[in-house]
Design a protein around this motif. Structure first.
Motif, PDB file in Angstrom:
ATOM      1  N   TYR A  56      44.416 -24.124 -48.961  1.00 33.48           N
ATOM      2  CA  TYR A  56      44.140 -25.078 -50.033  1.00 33.48           C
ATOM      3  C   TYR A  56      42.693 -25.535 -49.942  1.00 33.48           C
ATOM      4  N   ALA A  57      42.044 -25.711 -51.089  1.00 35.41           N
ATOM      5  CA  ALA A  57      40.693 -26.282 -51.147  1.00 35.41           C
ATOM      6  C   ALA A  57      40.575 -27.128 -52.403  1.00 35.41           C
ATOM      7  N   SER A  58      40.089 -28.359 -52.221  1.00 36.53           N
ATOM      8  CA  SER A  58      39.833 -29.221 -53.372  1.00 36.53           C
ATOM      9  C   SER A  58      38.460 -28.894 -53.935  1.00 36.53           C
ATOM     10  N   VAL A  59      38.222 -29.317 -55.160  1.00 35.71           N
ATOM     11  CA  VAL A  59      36.852 -29.278 -55.661  1.00 35.71           C
ATOM     12  C   VAL A  59      36.135 -30.457 -55.018  1.00 35.71           C
ATOM     13  N   THR A  60      34.837 -30.495 -55.104  1.00 40.27           N
ATOM     14  CA  THR A  60      34.062 -31.569 -54.510  1.00 40.27           C
ATOM     15  C   THR A  60      34.383 -32.876 -55.245  1.00 40.27           C
ATOM     16  N   THR A  61      34.870 -33.850 -54.491  1.00 39.46           N
ATOM     17  CA  THR A  61      35.264 -35.126 -55.085  1.00 39.46           C
ATOM     18  C   THR A  61      35.250 -36.219 -54.020  1.00 39.46           C
ATOM     19  N   GLU A  62      35.339 -37.473 -54.438  1.00 36.66           N
ATOM     20  CA  GLU A  62      35.467 -38.590 -53.508  1.00 36.66           C
ATOM     21  C   GLU A  62      36.930 -38.735 -53.102  1.00 36.66           C
ATOM     22  N   CYS A  87      35.607 -20.316 -42.302  1.00 39.82           N
ATOM     23  CA  CYS A  87      34.384 -21.136 -42.250  1.00 39.82           C
ATOM     24  C   CYS A  87      34.736 -22.606 -42.454  1.00 39.82           C
ATOM     25  N   CYS A  88      33.723 -23.413 -42.427  1.00 40.91           N
ATOM     26  CA  CYS A  88      33.750 -24.781 -42.943  1.00 40.91           C
ATOM     27  C   CYS A  88      34.714 -25.730 -42.247  1.00 40.91           C
ATOM     28  N   GLY A  89      35.046 -25.482 -40.988  1.00 42.71           N
ATOM     29  CA  GLY A  89      35.968 -26.337 -40.261  1.00 42.71           C
ATOM     30  C   GLY A  89      35.500 -27.771 -40.136  1.00 42.71           C
ATOM     31  N   GLU A  90      34.181 -27.979 -40.162  1.00 43.37           N
ATOM     32  CA  GLU A  90      33.613 -29.322 -40.019  1.00 43.37           C
ATOM     33  C   GLU A  90      33.926 -30.224 -41.216  1.00 43.37           C
ATOM     34  N   ARG A  91      34.417 -29.648 -42.292  1.00 44.70           N
ATOM     35  CA  ARG A  91      34.773 -30.454 -43.467  1.00 44.70           C
ATOM     36  C   ARG A  91      36.010 -31.316 -43.222  1.00 44.70           C
ATOM     37  N   LEU A  92      36.746 -31.018 -42.178  1.00 43.55           N
ATOM     38  CA  LEU A  92      37.928 -31.812 -41.838  1.00 43.55           C
ATOM     39  C   LEU A  92      37.471 -32.958 -40.932  1.00 43.55           C
ATOM     40  N   PHE A  93      37.269 -34.124 -41.518  1.00 41.36           N
ATOM     41  CA  PHE A  93      36.779 -35.282 -40.771  1.00 41.36           C
ATOM     42  C   PHE A  93      37.288 -36.554 -41.445  1.00 41.36           C
ATOM     43  N   ASN A  94      37.352 -37.627 -40.655  1.00 44.68           N
ATOM     44  CA  ASN A  94      37.755 -38.927 -41.175  1.00 44.68           C
ATOM     45  C   ASN A  94      39.030 -38.805 -42.025  1.00 44.68           C
ATOM     46  N   LEU A  95      40.014 -38.128 -41.462  1.00 48.75           N
ATOM     47  CA  LEU A  95      41.259 -37.833 -42.166  1.00 48.75           C
ATOM     48  C   LEU A  95      42.319 -38.871 -41.817  1.00 48.75           C
ATOM     49  N   GLU A  96      43.057 -39.289 -42.818  1.00 48.29           N
ATOM     50  CA  GLU A  96      44.152 -40.229 -42.600  1.00 48.29           C
ATOM     51  C   GLU A  96      45.446 -39.604 -43.118  1.00 48.29           C
ATOM     52  N   CYS A 153      31.695 -40.331 -50.088  1.00 42.82           N
ATOM     53  CA  CYS A 153      30.773 -39.255 -50.455  1.00 42.82           C
ATOM     54  C   CYS A 153      31.593 -38.101 -51.019  1.00 42.82           C
ATOM     55  N   LYS A 154      31.055 -37.428 -51.968  1.00 42.06           N
ATOM     56  CA  LYS A 154      31.776 -36.283 -52.530  1.00 42.06           C
ATOM     57  C   LYS A 154      31.841 -35.174 -51.488  1.00 42.06           C
ATOM     58  N   THR A 155      33.044 -34.675 -51.259  1.00 39.19           N
ATOM     59  CA  THR A 155      33.279 -33.653 -50.245  1.00 39.19           C
ATOM     60  C   THR A 155      34.490 -32.816 -50.635  1.00 39.19           C
ATOM     61  N   ASN A 156      34.799 -31.814 -49.825  1.00 41.25           N
ATOM     62  CA  ASN A 156      35.944 -30.934 -50.065  1.00 41.25           C
ATOM     63  C   ASN A 156      36.967 -31.112 -48.960  1.00 41.25           C
ATOM     64  N   LEU A 157      38.219 -31.097 -49.341  1.00 38.01           N
ATOM     65  CA  LEU A 157      39.303 -31.026 -48.373  1.00 38.01           C
ATOM     66  C   LEU A 157      39.815 -29.600 -48.447  1.00 38.01           C
ATOM     67  N   ASN A 158      39.695 -28.869 -47.349  1.00 42.97           N
ATOM     68  CA  ASN A 158      40.273 -27.533 -47.324  1.00 42.97           C
ATOM     69  C   ASN A 158      40.904 -27.254 -45.982  1.00 42.97           C
TER      70      ASN A 158
END
Length: 181
Positions: A56-62, A87-96, A153-158
């Motif tokens: 799963y990947a979201s579009v860039t959003t808040e 790739c892009c494992g660092e995008r998983l941060f500050n997750l609740e 900040c606008k980011t992706n959840l994937n």
């Protein structure tokens, strides 16, 4: 005169089981990276040339979020997230992680989710091809599990895959009867 003593014990099983997921929804999705891909049981997309193994990947959003619906009402004890392998494992941060009795509407965009009960959190950042286990602070009862990046900040959840662990909604009752002569 006989005395009778009764002890009643109510307890909930502590053993975690993988809970069955009925479906998934999200704030949005990018291209072929649908929410349902995160619960299809397919792991292993190293190059993502194999379109049948997409996560799963979201579009860039808040404050992007992904929500899974459990098949049954359950006590959620932990969530396991399989980060992307390509790739892009660092995008998983500050997750609740939150658990609720009712689901979010797909129109729930650009805002923090606070109406459901907090289960746990993961500060991150994640690592590509990593597995993240997020234990609940205590078992949380519900049917919907939401993961959300807590970022204005606008980011992706994937993610590649999500699994939910816990127990069904069963309590066990134990009755002990002791008689004295």
């Amino acid at each position: 005169c006989k005395k009778s003593i009764y002890f009643i014990t109510v307890f909930h099983p502590r053993a975690e089981n993988r809970l069955t997921i009925e479906g998934a929804a999200a704030v949005n999705h990018w291209s072929d990276y649908y929410p349902s891909n995160a619960v299809d049981g397919k792991y292993g997309c190293k190059s993502c040339d194999d379109r049948s193994v997409l996560g799963y990947a979201s579009v860039t959003t808040e404050w992007p979020w992904l929500q899974v619906q459990l098949q049954n009402w359950s006590f959620v004890q932990s969530v396991r997230i399989f980060n992307r392998k390509s790739c892009c494992g660092e995008r998983l941060f500050n997750l609740e992680v939150r658990v609720s009795l009712s689901g979010l509407m797909e129109s729930h965009t650009g805002q923090i989710t606070t109406t459901n009960r907090k289960c746990g959190e993961y500060p991150g950042p994640g690592v590509t091809d990593d597995t993240v286990n997020i234990p609940c602070m205590e078992p949380v009862y519900g049917k919907y599990v939401t993961i959300q990046l807590r970022s204005a900040c606008k980011t992706n959840l994937n993610i590649e895959e999500i699994e939910v662990y816990g127990t069904g909604n069963t309590y066990y009752l134990s009755l002990i009867h002791i008689s004295e002569p």
